[in-house]
Motif scaffolding. Sequence first.
Motif, mmCIF file in Angstrom:
data_model
loop_
_atom_site.group_PDB
_atom_site.id
_atom_site.type_symbol
_atom_site.label_atom_id
_atom_site.label_comp_id
_atom_site.label_asym_id
_atom_site.label_seq_id
_atom_site.Cartn_x
_atom_site.Cartn_y
_atom_site.Cartn_z
ATOM 1 N N GLU A 6 -27.309 35.174 -7.654
ATOM 2 C CA GLU A 6 -26.428 35.861 -7.343
ATOM 3 C C GLU A 6 -24.873 35.260 -7.647
ATOM 4 N N GLU B 51 -33.549 24.533 -15.728
ATOM 5 C CA GLU B 51 -34.536 25.456 -15.444
ATOM 6 C C GLU B 51 -35.900 24.675 -15.898
ATOM 7 N N LYS C 77 -24.413 27.312 -20.094
ATOM 8 C CA LYS C 77 -26.007 27.933 -20.515
ATOM 9 C C LYS C 77 -26.665 26.712 -20.895
ATOM 10 N N GLN D 171 -30.542 25.846 -18.931
ATOM 11 C CA GLN D 171 -31.705 25.810 -19.526
ATOM 12 C C GLN D 171 -32.435 24.538 -19.105
ATOM 13 N N GLU E 68 -22.266 36.410 -15.166
ATOM 14 C CA GLU E 68 -23.252 37.421 -14.820
ATOM 15 C C GLU E 68 -24.078 37.338 -16.403
ATOM 16 N N SER E 69 -23.633 37.278 -17.371
ATOM 17 C CA SER E 69 -24.523 37.178 -18.485
ATOM 18 C C SER E 69 -25.441 36.027 -18.674
ATOM 19 N N ILE E 70 -25.507 35.161 -17.744
ATOM 20 C CA ILE E 70 -26.420 34.129 -17.896
ATOM 21 C C ILE E 70 -27.652 34.376 -17.161
ATOM 22 N N LYS E 71 -28.785 34.174 -18.021
ATOM 23 C CA LYS E 71 -30.167 34.942 -17.403
ATOM 24 C C LYS E 71 -30.788 33.667 -17.017
ATOM 25 N N SER E 72 -31.487 33.338 -15.862
ATOM 26 C CA SER E 72 -32.160 32.484 -15.496
ATOM 27 C C SER E 72 -32.889 32.854 -14.058
ATOM 28 N N PRO E 73 -34.345 32.793 -14.059
ATOM 29 C CA PRO E 73 -35.078 32.966 -12.664
ATOM 30 C C PRO E 73 -34.449 32.146 -11.680
#
Length: 467
Positions: free
Chosen positions: A393, A459, A452, A456, A384-389
Amino acid sequence: MLRNSLFTASRAMLARQSRTATASIAIRAMATQASPAVAHNHALSHADVDADPKTLDIIDKHAKYTLTTYGRPPVVFTHGKGSYLYDVGHREYLDFTAGIAVNALGHSDPEVARILFDQAKTVVHLSNLYYNIPAGELAEQLIEGTRASGDFNASKIFFSNSGTEANEGALKFARKVAKVTAKPGQENNKFGVVSFKNGFHGRSMGALSATPNPKYQKPFLPLVPGFAHAPFNDVEAVDQYVTEETCAVIVEPIQGEGGINVASEAFLKKLRSRCNEVGALLIYDEIQCGLGRTGKLWAHQHFSHECTPDILTMAKPLANGFPIGAIMITDKVAEKIVIGDHGTTFGGNPLGCAVASSVLRRINNPEFLDTVNQTGEHFKGQLESIKSPLIKEVRSKGMILGMEFRVDPAPLVALARERGLLIITAANNTVRFVPALNISKAEIDQGISILKQAIQVFEDRTMDVEA
């Protein structure tokens, strides 16, 4: 960019390869065309083009003699230890797949190796014409351990060799019970089986009929008649699908291949009550989600006593990689199954049962299961700490976790692998994480760091394509 385009072309070619083409031919061509400057991109610690030359020779040999039913990457593993695997070139990979939720205690577990060695020196196989001590001991452990840890009043065990075989046997048992308990005049009509969308129960004909995935089913139509596929977690739809002609309902309390979808308590309660109403058996397929994977011995034990099954199937982690499966049933089912109704040559062999007995003893331990819960929560928090558009969920229960993406994450598997992390996908744009249950938090953190990086890159490439 050249290297990326070559890899893209190569993978597309591998997906289309005919019987006469081999994976190694494509990889050799790719490696030849890649320039040294590109091929040695240091961001990729485990680049496919840097694989040991022996890898290609081994792949050549496999392609010559074995049937290709899996699209495999150009990596050949030789050994493992704990949560790590090592390839021909001695490169180390952190394994978040555990053989698809099988190696619950990791690779090359010393106790498993010892049990295999010791039992192999006494007797490996007898067939079910005779009793053997390890099978009886394992059956007792499973029954008594299940009764002690939950409300499922388990009574008897039938041993198989795999999860698919366990599900086939469970479906057979359900149809037999229906025939001998049906109301007069309904004996030949009560054979329906209800399964659920995004479920996965195996690839033999009966299990495949319960697996409503066109990709798996279409080449083998027509399948076994009498199967209906209902929406998962839809309480209102249960009465429509489960009728007086239904003999069994088969469901995963947590769908694995379907995308890590956790059943709601209301849904399982409704299935239990509806099965009681129409005289159908409730089968829980806990092949992937059971035996400690959720922090309890069985996944359904997270729910109330109103959700218990009549039949439970198991396999994957039971012997930490040695092939074994089992069907656990109540007295209501057992008393209807007689000599000659089912059989197996290899199921319940002394070797597999001896290993499974050891593995079960270690998993079905309160301290071990508590650790699974704690480590699972840590894993979920890290995901949940991984942020990506691109991330939609994160879903989990214990050590079965899924990260759903807004686009197909299949390319992410290669991006992670070429950085030293093994992951697998599931349905509905989901990446599935099912590592060894005894993986450490430090190993999880190491894997998350690699993940991560891979996300990246994924993404960036996805955004470039969309732009």
